[in-house]
Design a protein around this motif. Sequence first.
Motif, short mmCIF file in Angstrom:
data_model
loop_
_atom_site.label_atom_id
_atom_site.label_comp_id
_atom_site.label_asym_id
_atom_site.label_seq_id
_atom_site.Cartn_x
_atom_site.Cartn_y
_atom_site.Cartn_z
N LYS A 93 0.83 -1.19 0.00
CA LYS A 93 0.00 0.00 0.00
C LYS A 93 0.87 1.24 0.00
O LYS A 93 1.83 1.34 0.77
N THR A 94 0.54 2.19 -0.89
CA THR A 94 1.31 3.43 -1.00
C THR A 94 0.35 4.60 -1.12
O THR A 94 -0.54 4.60 -1.97
N THR A 95 0.55 5.62 -0.28
CA THR A 95 -0.26 6.84 -0.39
C THR A 95 0.28 7.70 -1.53
O THR A 95 1.46 8.08 -1.52
N LEU A 96 -0.55 7.99 -2.51
CA LEU A 96 -0.14 8.78 -3.66
C LEU A 96 -0.45 10.26 -3.48
O LEU A 96 0.27 11.11 -4.02
N ALA A 97 -1.50 10.56 -2.74
CA ALA A 97 -1.87 11.96 -2.49
C ALA A 97 -2.75 12.01 -1.26
O ALA A 97 -3.60 11.14 -1.06
N HIS A 98 -2.55 13.04 -0.45
CA HIS A 98 -3.36 13.20 0.75
C HIS A 98 -3.67 14.68 0.92
O HIS A 98 -2.79 15.54 0.85
N HIS A 99 -4.95 14.97 1.14
CA HIS A 99 -5.43 16.35 1.24
C HIS A 99 -6.63 16.33 2.17
O HIS A 99 -7.23 15.28 2.41
N ALA A 100 -7.01 17.47 2.67
CA ALA A 100 -8.18 17.53 3.55
C ALA A 100 -9.45 17.04 2.85
O ALA A 100 -10.38 16.54 3.50
N ASP A 101 -9.49 17.17 1.52
CA ASP A 101 -10.69 16.80 0.77
C ASP A 101 -10.60 15.46 0.04
O ASP A 101 -11.60 14.98 -0.48
N TYR A 102 -9.41 14.86 -0.02
CA TYR A 102 -9.29 13.60 -0.76
C TYR A 102 -8.06 12.83 -0.31
O TYR A 102 -7.12 13.38 0.28
N ARG A 103 -8.07 11.54 -0.61
CA ARG A 103 -6.92 10.68 -0.37
C ARG A 103 -6.85 9.68 -1.52
O ARG A 103 -7.88 9.11 -1.91
N ILE A 104 -5.67 9.47 -2.07
CA ILE A 104 -5.49 8.56 -3.20
C ILE A 104 -4.43 7.54 -2.81
O ILE A 104 -3.29 7.91 -2.49
N THR A 105 -4.81 6.26 -2.85
CA THR A 105 -3.95 5.20 -2.31
C THR A 105 -3.80 4.07 -3.32
O THR A 105 -4.78 3.56 -3.85
N LEU A 106 -2.56 3.67 -3.55
CA LEU A 106 -2.26 2.54 -4.43
C LEU A 106 -2.20 1.25 -3.62
O LEU A 106 -1.56 1.20 -2.57
N HIS A 107 -2.86 0.21 -4.13
CA HIS A 107 -2.78 -1.13 -3.56
C HIS A 107 -2.25 -2.04 -4.65
O HIS A 107 -2.91 -2.25 -5.67
N GLN A 108 -1.04 -2.58 -4.46
CA GLN A 108 -0.41 -3.42 -5.47
C GLN A 108 -0.67 -4.88 -5.13
O GLN A 108 -0.44 -5.33 -4.01
N ALA A 109 -1.19 -5.61 -6.12
CA ALA A 109 -1.61 -6.99 -5.87
C ALA A 109 -0.44 -7.94 -5.67
O ALA A 109 -0.55 -8.93 -4.94
N GLY A 110 0.68 -7.69 -6.32
CA GLY A 110 1.82 -8.59 -6.24
C GLY A 110 3.11 -7.84 -6.00
O GLY A 110 3.12 -6.65 -5.67
N SER A 111 4.21 -8.53 -6.22
CA SER A 111 5.52 -7.91 -5.98
C SER A 111 5.91 -6.94 -7.08
O SER A 111 6.78 -6.08 -6.89
N ALA A 112 5.26 -7.06 -8.25
CA ALA A 112 5.53 -6.16 -9.38
C ALA A 112 4.20 -5.58 -9.86
O ALA A 112 3.14 -6.15 -9.62
N PRO A 113 4.25 -4.45 -10.53
CA PRO A 113 3.00 -3.86 -11.03
C PRO A 113 2.25 -4.82 -11.94
O PRO A 113 2.85 -5.49 -12.79
N ALA A 114 0.93 -4.90 -11.75
CA ALA A 114 0.10 -5.76 -12.58
C ALA A 114 -0.16 -5.11 -13.93
O ALA A 114 -0.03 -3.89 -14.08
N THR A 115 -0.54 -5.92 -14.90
CA THR A 115 -0.86 -5.40 -16.23
C THR A 115 -2.05 -4.46 -16.17
O THR A 115 -2.09 -3.44 -16.85
N ARG A 116 -3.02 -4.82 -15.32
CA ARG A 116 -4.25 -4.02 -15.23
C ARG A 116 -4.26 -3.21 -13.95
O ARG A 116 -3.91 -3.70 -12.87
N LEU A 117 -4.71 -1.98 -14.09
CA LEU A 117 -4.84 -1.06 -12.97
C LEU A 117 -6.28 -0.55 -12.95
O LEU A 117 -6.74 0.08 -13.91
N VAL A 118 -7.00 -0.86 -11.87
CA VAL A 118 -8.39 -0.44 -11.75
C VAL A 118 -8.47 0.64 -10.67
O VAL A 118 -8.13 0.41 -9.51
N ILE A 119 -8.93 1.83 -11.08
CA ILE A 119 -9.04 2.96 -10.17
C ILE A 119 -10.50 3.06 -9.74
O ILE A 119 -11.40 3.20 -10.57
N THR A 120 -10.75 2.94 -8.43
CA THR A 120 -12.12 2.90 -7.93
C THR A 120 -12.42 4.12 -7.06
O THR A 120 -11.53 4.72 -6.47
#
Length: 304
Positions: free
Chosen positions: A2-29
Amino acid sequence: MKTTLAHHADYRITLHQAGSAPATRLVITFGGQPSDLRDDGFGTDFCLKKGWDNIYVAQRHGTQYQGLPLDAFAAAVAPLCKGRDVLTYGPSLGGYAGLYYGGVIDARIIAAAPMLPAWPPLGHKAYRDLVLTHQPLARAPRATRAPVVILDPALRNDSRILAEMIRPAYPAVRVVEVPHAGHAVLIPLQRARVLGPLVVGLVERDEIIPFVPPGEGTAIYHGQRGQELLQSDRTAAIEQLRISLAIESSKRFFGILVNTLIRSGRLKEAQAEIDRAAAAGDKRLTLTPRLAADAASAGLRLPA
């Protein structure tokens, strides 16, 4: 990971990596209207189980993502999108957010019953003081591929969003209709074990799989059918609401049933429903304060 990409009073954006390397697919929810600032949320667990990386974009509750500028979103996520199959996905407010932010990164978009409650044409008084900072969808950056929108076509506001907000931006939008599913359209699909295969088909193959929508015999079908019949046939509406509640308790449909009985002058039946619910002790069969006040004004006895 888990990696925090951006943090602000109005929003937070967090990456969750499924494996040890970046996956082919990235789903932003994106979360729905009741969501708040947190690291994970709608879709995170499902994505990771499927081996897809997930970026969860959280809003401060009540802001309807208006505090997250497009450039701040792009700065946080665009470096992770290069060379990958990227999708945005969300329900209700999260579906709207997926449409709005998906364009700036040219993502594929899945929006379930997209809704911006503060959109002025809807006329919701509760949100009239919320300042909208977003551009109209038709003037915002748009994705090159048509989004997929999943919705119940009988819902007036959901259909209006599709016709007046989404189609001007994406005339070729791909619509998946789920009749009598209600605004929370993903829930009956999940209960019918359709949602997982539908989402996998869209994410992995860009395919809308054929499926049988949840129908008669499900609580949501009969409840929504009852709500739709209120304007044309109250007797049939009451019957459908009772069928729904016999399948599964629902605070919303119970309130609609009691309110309809009161408005129809069927006070003995309304009292019987209230007494039956009180005897059952089911918290899902209680009236909102406003409906309780209406029932009391009609001379009905309420549980202590």
